[in-house]
Write a protein that holds these residues in place. Sequence first.
Motif, PDB file in Angstrom:
ATOM      1  N   PRO A  37     -41.386 -14.183  10.640  1.00  0.00           N
ATOM      2  CA  PRO A  37     -41.620 -15.473   9.975  1.00  0.00           C
ATOM      3  C   PRO A  37     -40.346 -16.024   9.330  1.00  0.00           C
ATOM      4  O   PRO A  37     -39.407 -15.281   9.036  1.00  0.00           O
ATOM      5  N   HIS A  38     -40.361 -17.314   9.077  1.00  0.00           N
ATOM      6  CA  HIS A  38     -39.207 -17.994   8.470  1.00  0.00           C
ATOM      7  C   HIS A  38     -38.879 -17.409   7.098  1.00  0.00           C
ATOM      8  O   HIS A  38     -37.710 -17.139   6.792  1.00  0.00           O
ATOM      9  N   ALA A  39     -39.905 -17.199   6.273  1.00  0.00           N
ATOM     10  CA  ALA A  39     -39.777 -16.500   4.982  1.00  0.00           C
ATOM     11  C   ALA A  39     -38.671 -17.058   4.091  1.00  0.00           C
ATOM     12  O   ALA A  39     -37.895 -16.318   3.493  1.00  0.00           O
ATOM     13  N   GLY A  40     -38.590 -18.381   4.014  1.00  0.00           N
ATOM     14  CA  GLY A  40     -37.627 -18.995   3.094  1.00  0.00           C
ATOM     15  C   GLY A  40     -36.175 -18.823   3.485  1.00  0.00           C
ATOM     16  O   GLY A  40     -35.288 -18.869   2.613  1.00  0.00           O
ATOM     17  N   ALA A  41     -35.884 -18.664   4.783  1.00  0.00           N
ATOM     18  CA  ALA A  41     -34.510 -18.417   5.237  1.00  0.00           C
ATOM     19  C   ALA A  41     -33.588 -19.602   4.983  1.00  0.00           C
ATOM     20  O   ALA A  41     -32.365 -19.443   5.002  1.00  0.00           O
ATOM     21  N   HIS A  42     -34.149 -20.783   4.742  1.00  0.00           N
ATOM     22  CA  HIS A  42     -33.298 -21.951   4.524  1.00  0.00           C
ATOM     23  C   HIS A  42     -32.498 -21.834   3.223  1.00  0.00           C
ATOM     24  O   HIS A  42     -31.413 -22.422   3.107  1.00  0.00           O
ATOM     25  N   ARG A  43     -33.009 -21.055   2.267  1.00  0.00           N
ATOM     26  CA  ARG A  43     -32.288 -20.931   0.990  1.00  0.00           C
ATOM     27  C   ARG A  43     -30.976 -20.163   1.153  1.00  0.00           C
ATOM     28  O   ARG A  43     -29.914 -20.673   0.777  1.00  0.00           O
ATOM     29  N   PRO A  44     -30.987 -18.926   1.699  1.00  0.00           N
ATOM     30  CA  PRO A  44     -29.705 -18.249   1.918  1.00  0.00           C
ATOM     31  C   PRO A  44     -28.833 -18.961   2.934  1.00  0.00           C
ATOM     32  O   PRO A  44     -27.597 -18.911   2.832  1.00  0.00           O
ATOM     33  N   ALA A  45     -29.445 -19.644   3.902  1.00  0.00           N
ATOM     34  CA  ALA A  45     -28.647 -20.394   4.883  1.00  0.00           C
ATOM     35  C   ALA A  45     -27.880 -21.519   4.204  1.00  0.00           C
ATOM     36  O   ALA A  45     -26.702 -21.766   4.507  1.00  0.00           O
ATOM     37  N   LEU A  46     -28.523 -22.199   3.266  1.00  0.00           N
ATOM     38  CA  LEU A  46     -27.845 -23.274   2.532  1.00  0.00           C
ATOM     39  C   LEU A  46     -26.731 -22.711   1.663  1.00  0.00           C
ATOM     40  O   LEU A  46     -25.630 -23.286   1.590  1.00  0.00           O
ATOM     41  N   ARG A  47     -26.979 -21.577   1.010  1.00  0.00           N
ATOM     42  CA  ARG A  47     -25.922 -20.967   0.190  1.00  0.00           C
ATOM     43  C   ARG A  47     -24.714 -20.598   1.056  1.00  0.00           C
ATOM     44  O   ARG A  47     -23.555 -20.800   0.646  1.00  0.00           O
ATOM     45  N   CYS A  48     -24.970 -20.062   2.234  1.00  0.00           N
ATOM     46  CA  CYS A  48     -23.867 -19.687   3.128  1.00  0.00           C
ATOM     47  C   CYS A  48     -23.106 -20.921   3.612  1.00  0.00           C
ATOM     48  O   CYS A  48     -21.874 -20.903   3.712  1.00  0.00           O
ATOM     49  N   ALA A  49     -23.835 -21.984   3.933  1.00  0.00           N
ATOM     50  CA  ALA A  49     -23.187 -23.207   4.404  1.00  0.00           C
ATOM     51  C   ALA A  49     -22.246 -23.773   3.345  1.00  0.00           C
ATOM     52  O   ALA A  49     -21.110 -24.177   3.640  1.00  0.00           O
ATOM     53  N   VAL A  50     -22.700 -23.807   2.105  1.00  0.00           N
ATOM     54  CA  VAL A  50     -21.857 -24.310   1.009  1.00  0.00           C
ATOM     55  C   VAL A  50     -20.673 -23.374   0.784  1.00  0.00           C
ATOM     56  O   VAL A  50     -19.531 -23.824   0.592  1.00  0.00           O
ATOM     57  N   SER A  51     -20.928 -22.075   0.828  1.00  0.00           N
ATOM     58  CA  SER A  51     -19.878 -21.090   0.530  1.00  0.00           C
ATOM     59  C   SER A  51     -18.752 -21.120   1.542  1.00  0.00           C
ATOM     60  O   SER A  51     -17.587 -20.914   1.188  1.00  0.00           O
ATOM     61  N   VAL A  52     -19.065 -21.358   2.802  1.00  0.00           N
ATOM     62  CA  VAL A  52     -18.015 -21.403   3.820  1.00  0.00           C
ATOM     63  C   VAL A  52     -17.461 -22.813   3.988  1.00  0.00           C
ATOM     64  O   VAL A  52     -16.265 -22.998   4.237  1.00  0.00           O
ATOM     65  N   GLY A  53     -18.310 -23.823   3.834  1.00  0.00           N
ATOM     66  CA  GLY A  53     -17.884 -25.192   4.109  1.00  0.00           C
ATOM     67  C   GLY A  53     -16.938 -25.769   3.079  1.00  0.00           C
ATOM     68  O   GLY A  53     -15.908 -26.368   3.426  1.00  0.00           O
ATOM     69  N   VAL A  54     -17.256 -25.606   1.792  1.00  0.00           N
ATOM     70  CA  VAL A  54     -16.436 -26.221   0.734  1.00  0.00           C
ATOM     71  C   VAL A  54     -15.008 -25.662   0.728  1.00  0.00           C
ATOM     72  O   VAL A  54     -14.038 -26.437   0.736  1.00  0.00           O
ATOM     73  N   PRO A  55     -14.806 -24.327   0.729  1.00  0.00           N
ATOM     74  CA  PRO A  55     -13.422 -23.820   0.758  1.00  0.00           C
ATOM     75  C   PRO A  55     -12.655 -24.251   2.007  1.00  0.00           C
ATOM     76  O   PRO A  55     -11.462 -24.559   1.926  1.00  0.00           O
ATOM     77  N   MET A  56     -13.335 -24.283   3.157  1.00  0.00           N
ATOM     78  CA  MET A  56     -12.645 -24.704   4.381  1.00  0.00           C
ATOM     79  C   MET A  56     -12.229 -26.167   4.319  1.00  0.00           C
ATOM     80  O   MET A  56     -11.134 -26.541   4.767  1.00  0.00           O
ATOM     81  N   LEU A  57     -13.080 -27.003   3.744  1.00  0.00           N
ATOM     82  CA  LEU A  57     -12.727 -28.417   3.614  1.00  0.00           C
ATOM     83  C   LEU A  57     -11.548 -28.602   2.656  1.00  0.00           C
ATOM     84  O   LEU A  57     -10.674 -29.439   2.888  1.00  0.00           O
ATOM     85  N   VAL A  58     -11.523 -27.812   1.584  1.00  0.00           N
ATOM     86  CA  VAL A  58     -10.393 -27.865   0.650  1.00  0.00           C
ATOM     87  C   VAL A  58      -9.098 -27.478   1.361  1.00  0.00           C
ATOM     88  O   VAL A  58      -8.063 -28.150   1.235  1.00  0.00           O
ATOM     89  N   LEU A  59      -9.153 -26.387   2.129  1.00  0.00           N
ATOM     90  CA  LEU A  59      -7.962 -25.946   2.865  1.00  0.00           C
ATOM     91  C   LEU A  59      -7.535 -26.984   3.895  1.00  0.00           C
ATOM     92  O   LEU A  59      -6.341 -27.223   4.107  1.00  0.00           O
ATOM     93  N   LEU A  60      -8.509 -27.619   4.522  1.00  0.00           N
ATOM     94  CA  LEU A  60      -8.204 -28.655   5.504  1.00  0.00           C
ATOM     95  C   LEU A  60      -7.483 -29.814   4.823  1.00  0.00           C
ATOM     96  O   LEU A  60      -6.491 -30.355   5.348  1.00  0.00           O
ATOM     97  N   GLY A  61      -7.954 -30.188   3.627  1.00  0.00           N
ATOM     98  CA  GLY A  61      -7.306 -31.265   2.884  1.00  0.00           C
ATOM     99  C   GLY A  61      -5.898 -30.908   2.446  1.00  0.00           C
ATOM    100  O   GLY A  61      -5.031 -31.785   2.342  1.00  0.00           O
ATOM    101  N   LEU A  62      -5.654 -29.621   2.217  1.00  0.00           N
ATOM    102  CA  LEU A  62      -4.326 -29.157   1.813  1.00  0.00           C
ATOM    103  C   LEU A  62      -3.407 -28.917   3.000  1.00  0.00           C
ATOM    104  O   LEU A  62      -2.230 -28.574   2.814  1.00  0.00           O
ATOM    105  N   GLY A  63      -3.950 -29.043   4.202  1.00  0.00           N
ATOM    106  CA  GLY A  63      -3.148 -28.797   5.398  1.00  0.00           C
ATOM    107  C   GLY A  63      -2.903 -27.330   5.675  1.00  0.00           C
ATOM    108  O   GLY A  63      -1.992 -26.983   6.428  1.00  0.00           O
ATOM    109  N   ARG A  64      -3.716 -26.429   5.105  1.00  0.00           N
ATOM    110  CA  ARG A  64      -3.539 -24.992   5.291  1.00  0.00           C
ATOM    111  C   ARG A  64      -4.546 -24.463   6.321  1.00  0.00           C
ATOM    112  O   ARG A  64      -5.419 -23.651   6.017  1.00  0.00           O
ATOM    113  N   VAL A  65      -4.402 -24.940   7.520  1.00  0.00           N
ATOM    114  CA  VAL A  65      -5.274 -24.492   8.612  1.00  0.00           C
ATOM    115  C   VAL A  65      -5.111 -22.993   8.844  1.00  0.00           C
ATOM    116  O   VAL A  65      -6.056 -22.311   9.256  1.00  0.00           O
ATOM    117  N   ASP A  66      -3.930 -22.471   8.560  1.00  0.00           N
ATOM    118  CA  ASP A  66      -3.668 -21.048   8.779  1.00  0.00           C
ATOM    119  C   ASP A  66      -4.509 -20.140   7.898  1.00  0.00           C
ATOM    120  O   ASP A  66      -4.634 -18.939   8.175  1.00  0.00           O
TER     121      ASP A  66
END
Length: 331
Positions: free
Chosen positions: A12-41
Motif C-alpha cells: 500500500p501507499h502508506a503515506g509515502a508522499h510525505r518522505p518523498a516530499l522531504r527527499c525532493a526538497v532536500s536534494v532539490g534546494v541545495p542543487m538549485l543553490v549550487l546551480l545558481g552559484l555555477g558550481r555544477v562540479d
Amino acid sequence: MTLVRELVRVAPHAGAHRPALRCAVSVGVPMLVLLGLGRVDLLGAAAFGAFTAIYGRDLTVPARSAVQALTGTLLTASVGIGLVAAHLPGAPWLELAVLVALACAATVIGGMVDWKPGGPLFFVFAAGAFAGAPAQSAGAAAAILATTAGTAAFSVLVGSAGAVFPTHVRARRPLVVRPARATREDLLDVLLACALAAPVAVLVGVEHLYWVLIGAVVPLAAAHTTHRLARGVHRVAGTAVGLLVAWPLLAADLPPWSVVLAAVLLQTAAELLILRNYGLALVCITPLALVVGAIMHPAPTGDLLADRILATVVGVAAALVVVVARRRPRS
C-alpha cells in the motif's frame, strides 16, 4: 510460490508522499543553490548529502532527527574516506579493502541503531563514487566535504519540520540502540559476499568496483531468505529496466538544470515506490545514480550501461550464494 508473490507484490501507499516530499526538497534546494552559484562540479556531493533524507521515514521527530543526524555525519565521513582512498596506491585492492571495511562498519552501526533503510548501501556508494574517481586537490576535497555536510544538515532540518507541521503518523517503532554483538551474523554475511564478489569483479574487468559491492550488500539488508532472494532478483531486473530509462537521458547530454530536474523527479519517484516494490523503485534509482554520476565523471554511455549491469550481476550473484548457503528463516 512465496518468492513469486514477493516479487510481484505491491504494498500500500502508506503515506509515502510525505518522505518523498522531504527527499525532493532536500536534494532539490541545495542543487538549485549550487546551480545558481555555477558550481555544477558539486552537484554530486549535494546528492550524497541529501541521502540523509532517506533515513528515518518510519520515525517521527525527534527520533527521526537523531537518526538523520547520525546518517548525515556518516555519509559525510564516507565521502571523506572515498576522497582519501582515491590517493592510495595499489588500486584496485586497497580501494576495495577500504570500501569493504566501510561496509562492515556501517553494517555494525546500522544494526545497533536499526536505521531504515537497512544496510551499508548508501555509505559504500558515497565513498566508492570518490574512491574510484581521479584524486582531488585539497581545495576541491574541502569544497566537496563542505557541500556534503551542508546538504546533510539541511536534510536534517527538513526532516525535523514534522515538529512544526505534524504528519499525524505515529512512529512505528521506538529508537533503540542494540549491542554490537546482535549484528554479528549480518556482518559475517557482508564479509562473505564482498569476499566472493571483489575478486570476480577484478577478474572480469568491472570498472566501477563499488557498484559490485553495492550489489553484494543490497540483498543482505532484508530480514530472511525469501526477502533476500526477492531483493536480489529485484536488483538485477530493476537495474536492467532502469538502464533503458537512463540510456536516452545520458545520450541527450542534458544541461545542468535538466540534470537537477531529473534528479528531483527520479528521487521523488523512487521514494514513492521503495517500500511498495523494490524492483519498481530501481527503475528510478538506476537512472538517478547514472545521471548524477555522469555530470561528475563523464563516460561513454554504452560503456557505462554495460559496466553497470555487469557489476550488478556479479555483486548480486555473490550475495545470493551467501543467502542460499546461510539460509535465514522467517522469525
